[in-house]
Scaffold this motif. Structure first.
Motif, PDB file in Angstrom:
ATOM      1  N   ARG A 189       6.840   0.489   7.737  1.00 15.73           N
ATOM      2  CA  ARG A 189       6.365   1.634   7.958  1.00 15.73           C
ATOM      3  C   ARG A 189       5.892   2.139   7.107  1.00 15.73           C
ATOM      4  O   ARG A 189       7.155   2.687   6.077  1.00 15.73           O
ATOM      5  CB  ARG A 189       6.415   1.777   8.917  1.00 15.73           C
ATOM      6  N   VAL A 190       5.518   3.171   6.545  1.00 20.10           N
ATOM      7  CA  VAL A 190       5.202   4.110   5.575  1.00 20.10           C
ATOM      8  C   VAL A 190       4.726   5.389   5.679  1.00 20.10           C
ATOM      9  O   VAL A 190       3.323   4.520   6.585  1.00 20.10           O
ATOM     10  CB  VAL A 190       4.652   3.775   4.256  1.00 20.10           C
ATOM     11  N   TRP A 191       4.176   6.580   5.753  1.00 23.06           N
ATOM     12  CA  TRP A 191       3.625   7.905   5.671  1.00 23.06           C
ATOM     13  C   TRP A 191       3.100   8.222   4.277  1.00 23.06           C
ATOM     14  O   TRP A 191       4.020   7.480   3.297  1.00 23.06           O
ATOM     15  CB  TRP A 191       4.494   8.922   6.112  1.00 23.06           C
ATOM     16  N   VAL A 192       1.803   8.280   4.031  1.00 25.02           N
ATOM     17  CA  VAL A 192       1.113   8.465   3.622  1.00 25.02           C
ATOM     18  C   VAL A 192      -0.087   9.943   3.951  1.00 25.02           C
ATOM     19  O   VAL A 192      -0.198  10.349   4.261  1.00 25.02           O
ATOM     20  CB  VAL A 192       0.037   7.170   2.306  1.00 25.02           C
TER      21      VAL A 192
ATOM     22  N   VAL B 214      -3.605   0.840  -2.260  1.00 27.89           N
ATOM     23  CA  VAL B 214      -2.329   0.416  -3.429  1.00 27.89           C
ATOM     24  C   VAL B 214      -1.811  -0.245  -1.956  1.00 27.89           C
ATOM     25  O   VAL B 214      -1.593  -1.058  -2.503  1.00 27.89           O
ATOM     26  CB  VAL B 214      -1.613   1.372  -3.864  1.00 27.89           C
ATOM     27  N   TYR B 215      -1.428   0.487  -0.934  1.00 27.03           N
ATOM     28  CA  TYR B 215      -0.406  -0.392   0.022  1.00 27.03           C
ATOM     29  C   TYR B 215      -1.932  -1.069   0.881  1.00 27.03           C
ATOM     30  O   TYR B 215      -1.184  -1.947   1.449  1.00 27.03           O
ATOM     31  CB  TYR B 215      -0.004   0.895   1.370  1.00 27.03           C
ATOM     32  N   GLU B 216      -2.882  -0.929   1.003  1.00 22.96           N
ATOM     33  CA  GLU B 216      -3.884  -1.213   1.596  1.00 22.96           C
ATOM     34  C   GLU B 216      -3.922  -2.930   0.824  1.00 22.96           C
ATOM     35  O   GLU B 216      -4.120  -3.689   1.818  1.00 22.96           O
ATOM     36  CB  GLU B 216      -5.019  -0.349   2.032  1.00 22.96           C
ATOM     37  N   ARG B 217      -3.774  -3.200  -0.213  1.00 25.16           N
ATOM     38  CA  ARG B 217      -4.010  -4.430  -0.878  1.00 25.16           C
ATOM     39  C   ARG B 217      -2.562  -5.143  -1.257  1.00 25.16           C
ATOM     40  O   ARG B 217      -3.100  -6.391  -1.531  1.00 25.16           O
ATOM     41  CB  ARG B 217      -4.395  -3.442  -2.934  1.00 25.16           C
ATOM     42  N   LEU B 218      -1.376  -4.427  -0.514  1.00 25.85           N
ATOM     43  CA  LEU B 218      -0.733  -5.309  -0.615  1.00 25.85           C
ATOM     44  C   LEU B 218      -0.268  -5.826   1.154  1.00 25.85           C
ATOM     45  O   LEU B 218       0.490  -5.770   1.240  1.00 25.85           O
ATOM     46  CB  LEU B 218       0.913  -4.349  -0.353  1.00 25.85           C
TER      47      LEU B 218
ATOM     48  N   TYR C  11      -2.390  -1.452   6.820  1.00 20.90           N
ATOM     49  CA  TYR C  11      -2.739  -1.391   7.418  1.00 20.90           C
ATOM     50  C   TYR C  11      -2.661   0.582   8.328  1.00 20.90           C
ATOM     51  O   TYR C  11      -1.825   0.098   8.591  1.00 20.90           O
ATOM     52  CB  TYR C  11      -3.219  -1.919   8.415  1.00 20.90           C
ATOM     53  N   PRO C  12      -3.741   0.704   8.385  1.00 23.95           N
ATOM     54  CA  PRO C  12      -3.302   2.589   9.495  1.00 23.95           C
ATOM     55  C   PRO C  12      -3.102   1.572  10.717  1.00 23.95           C
ATOM     56  O   PRO C  12      -3.522   0.490  11.238  1.00 23.95           O
ATOM     57  CB  PRO C  12      -5.058   2.716   9.244  1.00 23.95           C
ATOM     58  N   THR C  13      -2.359   2.525  11.145  1.00 20.82           N
ATOM     59  CA  THR C  13      -1.599   2.471  12.450  1.00 20.82           C
ATOM     60  C   THR C  13      -2.665   3.304  13.580  1.00 20.82           C
ATOM     61  O   THR C  13      -2.389   3.094  14.714  1.00 20.82           O
ATOM     62  CB  THR C  13      -0.537   2.695  12.626  1.00 20.82           C
ATOM     63  N   GLY C  14      -3.110   4.154  13.030  1.00 24.51           N
ATOM     64  CA  GLY C  14      -4.134   5.480  13.569  1.00 24.51           C
ATOM     65  C   GLY C  14      -2.618   6.468  13.882  1.00 24.51           C
ATOM     66  O   GLY C  14      -3.780   7.773  14.527  1.00 24.51           O
TER      67      GLY C  14
ATOM     68  N   ARG D 192       1.241   0.674   8.101  1.00 25.95           N
ATOM     69  CA  ARG D 192       1.825  -0.559   8.560  1.00 25.95           C
ATOM     70  C   ARG D 192       2.147  -2.169   7.927  1.00 25.95           C
ATOM     71  O   ARG D 192       0.767  -2.133   7.849  1.00 25.95           O
ATOM     72  CB  ARG D 192       1.627  -1.392   9.908  1.00 25.95           C
ATOM     73  N   PHE D 193       3.005  -2.651   7.288  1.00 17.87           N
ATOM     74  CA  PHE D 193       3.219  -3.946   6.917  1.00 17.87           C
ATOM     75  C   PHE D 193       3.491  -4.816   8.445  1.00 17.87           C
ATOM     76  O   PHE D 193       4.755  -4.615   8.489  1.00 17.87           O
ATOM     77  CB  PHE D 193       3.057  -4.099   5.805  1.00 17.87           C
TER      78      PHE D 193
END
Length: 105
Positions: free
Chosen positions: A57-60, A70-74, A77-80, A97-98
């Motif tokens: 998980r990462v906060w952006v 960039v994260y979505e290409r990897l 996806y958003p957790t909401g 989240r991945f």
């Protein structure tokens, strides 16, 4: 490259979360090396250190469209989830989240 650091990140286990989950923090890639797979490689190294982690998980910042893309290409996806920054600026972050066995492959 061989003479200087061009990218970095850390992963943190949050005590209240399950052991297979890590939070990614302190992400940075030298602007001269962006769009060259550095972030993918850095995240791959984080995953290699602890192969039992299956959720990342990462906060952006919600205004940082480039980082989010960039994260979505990897595969993130958003957790909401959303939160205000603790600095009192009124800025907001979204959580990504991945989930899977191989981050950034």
């Amino acid at each position: 490259d061989e003479t200087r650091i061009i990218g970095l990140a850390s992963s943190v286990r949050v005590a209240a979360r399950p052991p297979y989950e890590r939070h990614i923090e302190s992400v940075w890639v030298d602007p001269r090396y962006r769009r060259n797979g550095v972030l993918r490689a850095v995240l791959g190294q984080l995953a290699a250190v602890d192969p039992d982690v299956t959720e990342w998980r990462v906060w952006v910042l919600d205004t940082n469209t480039i980082a989010r893309q960039v994260y979505e290409r990897l595969g993130f996806y958003p957790t909401g989830e959303r939160q205000l920054l603790a600095d009192g600026s009124g800025r907001r972050e979204i959580r990504l989240r991945f989930g899977g066995s191989a981050i950034a492959t």
